[in-house]
Design a protein around this motif. Structure first.
Motif, PDB file in Angstrom:
ATOM      1  N   GLY A 103       0.798  -1.219   0.000  1.00 38.51           N
ATOM      2  CA  GLY A 103       0.000   0.000   0.000  1.00 38.51           C
ATOM      3  C   GLY A 103       0.831   1.270   0.000  1.00 38.51           C
ATOM      4  O   GLY A 103       0.300   2.356  -0.244  1.00 38.51           O
ATOM      5  N   ARG A 104       2.136   1.142   0.258  1.00 37.15           N
ATOM      6  CA  ARG A 104       3.016   2.327   0.269  1.00 37.15           C
ATOM      7  C   ARG A 104       4.060   2.256  -0.851  1.00 37.15           C
ATOM      8  O   ARG A 104       4.442   3.288  -1.388  1.00 37.15           O
ATOM      9  CB  ARG A 104       3.746   2.435   1.614  1.00 37.15           C
ATOM     10  CG  ARG A 104       2.832   2.582   2.797  1.00 37.15           C
ATOM     11  CD  ARG A 104       3.622   2.873   4.074  1.00 37.15           C
ATOM     12  NE  ARG A 104       4.533   1.796   4.438  1.00 37.15           N
ATOM     13  CZ  ARG A 104       5.855   1.952   4.573  1.00 37.15           C
ATOM     14  NH1 ARG A 104       6.416   3.119   4.365  1.00 37.15           N
ATOM     15  NH2 ARG A 104       6.612   0.920   4.917  1.00 37.15           N
ATOM     16  N   PHE A 105       4.514   1.053  -1.157  1.00 40.68           N
ATOM     17  CA  PHE A 105       5.549   0.858  -2.178  1.00 40.68           C
ATOM     18  C   PHE A 105       4.931   0.238  -3.423  1.00 40.68           C
ATOM     19  O   PHE A 105       3.993  -0.561  -3.336  1.00 40.68           O
ATOM     20  CB  PHE A 105       6.644  -0.067  -1.670  1.00 40.68           C
ATOM     21  CG  PHE A 105       7.523   0.498  -0.596  1.00 40.68           C
ATOM     22  CD1 PHE A 105       7.205   1.673   0.070  1.00 40.68           C
ATOM     23  CD2 PHE A 105       8.688  -0.166  -0.229  1.00 40.68           C
ATOM     24  CE1 PHE A 105       8.018   2.185   1.070  1.00 40.68           C
ATOM     25  CE2 PHE A 105       9.526   0.330   0.770  1.00 40.68           C
ATOM     26  CZ  PHE A 105       9.180   1.506   1.417  1.00 40.68           C
ATOM     27  N   THR A 106       5.493   0.598  -4.574  1.00 38.31           N
ATOM     28  CA  THR A 106       5.069   0.001  -5.844  1.00 38.31           C
ATOM     29  C   THR A 106       6.293  -0.425  -6.628  1.00 38.31           C
ATOM     30  O   THR A 106       7.179   0.395  -6.905  1.00 38.31           O
ATOM     31  CB  THR A 106       4.252   1.003  -6.674  1.00 38.31           C
ATOM     32  OG1 THR A 106       3.110   1.425  -5.930  1.00 38.31           O
ATOM     33  CG2 THR A 106       3.787   0.358  -7.978  1.00 38.31           C
ATOM     34  N   VAL A 107       6.334  -1.698  -6.998  1.00 42.22           N
ATOM     35  CA  VAL A 107       7.429  -2.225  -7.810  1.00 42.22           C
ATOM     36  C   VAL A 107       6.956  -2.346  -9.248  1.00 42.22           C
ATOM     37  O   VAL A 107       5.801  -2.704  -9.509  1.00 42.22           O
ATOM     38  CB  VAL A 107       7.916  -3.587  -7.268  1.00 42.22           C
ATOM     39  CG1 VAL A 107       6.823  -4.648  -7.319  1.00 42.22           C
ATOM     40  CG2 VAL A 107       9.175  -4.042  -8.006  1.00 42.22           C
ATOM     41  N   SER A 108       7.847  -2.024 -10.177  1.00 39.13           N
ATOM     42  CA  SER A 108       7.514  -2.138 -11.593  1.00 39.13           C
ATOM     43  C   SER A 108       8.783  -2.422 -12.383  1.00 39.13           C
ATOM     44  O   SER A 108       9.885  -2.241 -11.875  1.00 39.13           O
ATOM     45  CB  SER A 108       6.834  -0.860 -12.099  1.00 39.13           C
ATOM     46  OG  SER A 108       7.693   0.256 -11.947  1.00 39.13           O
ATOM     47  N   ARG A 109       8.591  -2.879 -13.608  1.00 38.88           N
ATOM     48  CA  ARG A 109       9.732  -3.170 -14.468  1.00 38.88           C
ATOM     49  C   ARG A 109       9.440  -2.670 -15.866  1.00 38.88           C
ATOM     50  O   ARG A 109       8.302  -2.706 -16.336  1.00 38.88           O
ATOM     51  CB  ARG A 109      10.041  -4.669 -14.482  1.00 38.88           C
ATOM     52  CG  ARG A 109       8.954  -5.536 -15.064  1.00 38.88           C
ATOM     53  CD  ARG A 109       9.218  -7.032 -14.832  1.00 38.88           C
ATOM     54  NE  ARG A 109      10.451  -7.487 -15.466  1.00 38.88           N
ATOM     55  CZ  ARG A 109      11.008  -8.675 -15.212  1.00 38.88           C
ATOM     56  NH1 ARG A 109      10.448  -9.507 -14.341  1.00 38.88           N
ATOM     57  NH2 ARG A 109      12.115  -9.025 -15.835  1.00 38.88           N
ATOM     58  N   ASP A 110      10.492  -2.223 -16.535  1.00 38.49           N
ATOM     59  CA  ASP A 110      10.410  -1.819 -17.934  1.00 38.49           C
ATOM     60  C   ASP A 110      11.416  -2.681 -18.683  1.00 38.49           C
ATOM     61  O   ASP A 110      12.619  -2.412 -18.670  1.00 38.49           O
ATOM     62  CB  ASP A 110      10.737  -0.327 -18.075  1.00 38.49           C
ATOM     63  CG  ASP A 110      10.536   0.183 -19.495  1.00 38.49           C
ATOM     64  OD1 ASP A 110      10.675  -0.618 -20.448  1.00 38.49           O
ATOM     65  OD2 ASP A 110      10.267   1.372 -19.656  1.00 38.49           O
ATOM     66  N   ASN A 111      10.921  -3.736 -19.319  1.00 35.73           N
ATOM     67  CA  ASN A 111      11.830  -4.681 -19.965  1.00 35.73           C
ATOM     68  C   ASN A 111      12.574  -4.054 -21.138  1.00 35.73           C
ATOM     69  O   ASN A 111      13.720  -4.424 -21.415  1.00 35.73           O
ATOM     70  CB  ASN A 111      11.057  -5.917 -20.420  1.00 35.73           C
ATOM     71  CG  ASN A 111      10.615  -6.785 -19.257  1.00 35.73           C
ATOM     72  OD1 ASN A 111      11.236  -6.776 -18.189  1.00 35.73           O
ATOM     73  ND2 ASN A 111       9.541  -7.532 -19.441  1.00 35.73           N
ATOM     74  N   ALA A 112      11.942  -3.123 -21.828  1.00 38.90           N
ATOM     75  CA  ALA A 112      12.600  -2.463 -22.959  1.00 38.90           C
ATOM     76  C   ALA A 112      13.799  -1.650 -22.477  1.00 38.90           C
ATOM     77  O   ALA A 112      14.820  -1.576 -23.165  1.00 38.90           O
ATOM     78  CB  ALA A 112      11.610  -1.578 -23.696  1.00 38.90           C
ATOM     79  N   LYS A 113      13.685  -1.052 -21.310  1.00 41.46           N
ATOM     80  CA  LYS A 113      14.764  -0.261 -20.738  1.00 41.46           C
ATOM     81  C   LYS A 113      15.652  -1.080 -19.812  1.00 41.46           C
ATOM     82  O   LYS A 113      16.632  -0.556 -19.273  1.00 41.46           O
ATOM     83  CB  LYS A 113      14.205   0.939 -19.983  1.00 41.46           C
ATOM     84  CG  LYS A 113      13.495   1.953 -20.858  1.00 41.46           C
ATOM     85  CD  LYS A 113      13.034   3.145 -20.041  1.00 41.46           C
ATOM     86  CE  LYS A 113      12.369   4.184 -20.934  1.00 41.46           C
ATOM     87  NZ  LYS A 113      11.909   5.366 -20.150  1.00 41.46           N
ATOM     88  N   ARG A 114      15.311  -2.345 -19.631  1.00 45.18           N
ATOM     89  CA  ARG A 114      16.069  -3.223 -18.729  1.00 45.18           C
ATOM     90  C   ARG A 114      16.195  -2.596 -17.341  1.00 45.18           C
ATOM     91  O   ARG A 114      17.282  -2.583 -16.746  1.00 45.18           O
ATOM     92  CB  ARG A 114      17.465  -3.503 -19.283  1.00 45.18           C
ATOM     93  CG  ARG A 114      17.490  -4.299 -20.565  1.00 45.18           C
ATOM     94  CD  ARG A 114      18.918  -4.395 -21.089  1.00 45.18           C
ATOM     95  NE  ARG A 114      19.024  -5.361 -22.147  1.00 45.18           N
ATOM     96  CZ  ARG A 114      19.754  -6.465 -22.081  1.00 45.18           C
ATOM     97  NH1 ARG A 114      20.430  -6.732 -20.996  1.00 45.18           N
ATOM     98  NH2 ARG A 114      19.812  -7.286 -23.097  1.00 45.18           N
ATOM     99  N   THR A 115      15.122  -2.095 -16.828  1.00 45.53           N
ATOM    100  CA  THR A 115      15.164  -1.371 -15.561  1.00 45.53           C
ATOM    101  C   THR A 115      14.038  -1.816 -14.643  1.00 45.53           C
ATOM    102  O   THR A 115      12.902  -2.016 -15.086  1.00 45.53           O
ATOM    103  CB  THR A 115      15.094   0.144 -15.794  1.00 45.53           C
ATOM    104  OG1 THR A 115      16.148   0.541 -16.664  1.00 45.53           O
ATOM    105  CG2 THR A 115      15.232   0.902 -14.486  1.00 45.53           C
ATOM    106  N   LEU A 116      14.393  -1.944 -13.381  1.00 42.92           N
ATOM    107  CA  LEU A 116      13.453  -2.247 -12.300  1.00 42.92           C
ATOM    108  C   LEU A 116      13.320  -1.000 -11.436  1.00 42.92           C
ATOM    109  O   LEU A 116      14.300  -0.295 -11.207  1.00 42.92           O
ATOM    110  CB  LEU A 116      14.000  -3.415 -11.476  1.00 42.92           C
ATOM    111  CG  LEU A 116      13.284  -3.793 -10.189  1.00 42.92           C
ATOM    112  CD1 LEU A 116      11.923  -4.393 -10.502  1.00 42.92           C
ATOM    113  CD2 LEU A 116      14.143  -4.757  -9.382  1.00 42.92           C
TER     114      LEU A 116
END
Length: 125
Positions: free
Chosen positions: A65-78
């Protein structure tokens, strides 16, 4: 795969930070990736993660509820967006990756093969 974490710093309670983890080397999309943290005198603990097989995120109860994790595979970034930060969130944050971790072991640091160098997050007034 090589991982490079960044974005840590000093923030007041209630503030926000966004951590990034840039990956290089092998195909990023094939890895389950996540964030752990370790504070002084404590063991490394799971914060959040996203599996390679889908994009559903998983969170520790303490950050849900406070943190959000995401990934952008095209940018190879978490990424880890951290809001409503508390003093208890103070720690060194590490990004990590694995091609073989299974769901039941997602929260165990020993399940991961690759680690970034860590970035310090300090929440203090």
């Amino acid at each position: 795969v090589q991982l490079q974490a960044s974005g840590g710093g000093l923030v007041q309670p209630g503030g926000s930070l966004r951590l990034s983890c840039a990956a290089s080397g092998q195909t990023f999309s094939g890895y389950t990736v996540g964030w752990f943290r370790q504070s002084a005198g404590k063991e490394r603990e799971f914060v959040a993660g996203i599996r390679s097989t889908n994009s559903n995120p998983y969170y520790a109860d303490s950050v849900k509820g406070r943190f959000t994790v995401s990934r952008d595979n095209a940018k190879r970034t978490l990424y880890l967006q951290m809001n409503s930060l508390q003093s208890e969130d103070t720690a060194v944050y590490y990004c990590t990756a694995s091609r073989t971790v299974i769901l039941s072991n997602l929260r165990s640091p020993s399940s991961y093969d690759y680690w970034g160098q860590g970035t310090q997050v300090t929440v203090s007034s």
